[in-house]
Design a protein around this motif. Structure first.
Motif, PDB file in Angstrom:
ATOM      1  N   ASN A  46       9.846   2.486  13.023  1.00  0.00           N
ATOM      2  CA  ASN A  46       9.107   1.225  12.977  1.00  0.00           C
ATOM      3  C   ASN A  46       7.600   1.396  13.068  1.00  0.00           C
ATOM      4  OD1 ASN A  46      11.623  -0.198  12.914  1.00  0.00           O
ATOM      5  ND2 ASN A  46      11.759   0.129  15.126  1.00  0.00           N
ATOM      6  N   ASP A  47       7.082   2.547  12.649  1.00  0.00           N
ATOM      7  CA  ASP A  47       5.638   2.789  12.648  1.00  0.00           C
ATOM      8  C   ASP A  47       5.014   2.031  11.481  1.00  0.00           C
ATOM      9  OD1 ASP A  47       3.578   4.963  13.887  1.00  0.00           O
ATOM     10  OD2 ASP A  47       3.133   4.595  11.764  1.00  0.00           O
ATOM     11  N   ASN A  48       3.844   1.476  11.689  1.00  0.00           N
ATOM     12  CA  ASN A  48       3.168   0.723  10.632  1.00  0.00           C
ATOM     13  C   ASN A  48       2.702   1.608   9.486  1.00  0.00           C
ATOM     14  OD1 ASN A  48       3.490  -1.712  11.937  1.00  0.00           O
ATOM     15  ND2 ASN A  48       1.506  -1.585  12.982  1.00  0.00           N
ATOM     16  N   LEU A  49       2.467   2.871   9.754  1.00  0.00           N
ATOM     17  CA  LEU A  49       1.917   3.752   8.733  1.00  0.00           C
ATOM     18  C   LEU A  49       2.883   4.845   8.280  1.00  0.00           C
ATOM     19  CD1 LEU A  49      -0.552   4.636   7.069  1.00  0.00           C
ATOM     20  CD2 LEU A  49      -1.280   5.975   9.052  1.00  0.00           C
TER      21      LEU A  49
END
Length: 155
Positions: free
Chosen positions: A78-81
């Motif tokens: 679930n990391d944005n990047l």
């Protein structure tokens, strides 16, 4: 030569190999590396029980450790990047200086790759210090390629 997970009984040999690795780093970068033990016995016992930090051992026919690979499971769910992949990071790989040149490191590395592939990892990564030219040559010889570079400016 056989491969297995490291055990508590391997701790004395692990300390010797850790000493050998640290000496290379201390000689190459005495401004960064102390001439000291990386782990205590208790810290190693905790790591040996941690399923997210497997330590693989290359052992001889008498079950004596010839080399090790300290590994760390890495994920960024679930990391944005970053994409959600599983990476097996090799924190430390060492072959006893008395066994170098016998392909222990290559076979141990191949074992780690095979284990990681079987467990569904996307890649295997590691860091190598620029002052450790023999390690850089070794990792290139087994097919690793740079994917990022650390930079510094000493003040």
């Amino acid at each position: 030569m056989n491969f297995r997970r490291a055990l508590d009984k391997d701790i004395p040999q692990m300390h010797e190999l850790l000493r050998q690795v640290n000496l290379v780093h201390h000689i190459g970068r005495p401004d960064l590396f102390k001439k000291a033990n990386k782990y205590t016995d208790e810290e190693l016992k905790v790591i040996l029980k941690d399923e997210t930090r497997p330590i693989f051992a290359a052992v001889d026919d008498n079950d004596v450790m010839l080399g090790y690979a300290f590994c760390v499971h890495q994920e960024h769910p679930n990391d944005n990047l970053l994409t959600d992949i599983k990476t097996l990071y090799i924190d430390d790989l060492c072959v006893d200086e008395n066994c170098r040149g016998q392909h222990v490191g290559k076979r141990l590395y191949e074992y780690v790759l095979s284990w990681a592939k079987e467990k569904g990892y996307y890649n295997v990564t590691l860091n190598v210090w620029n002052c450790n030219e023999s390690a850089m040559r070794f990792y290139e010889s087994v097919g690793m390629t740079p994917y990022k570079v650390g930079m510094e400016q000493i003040l």
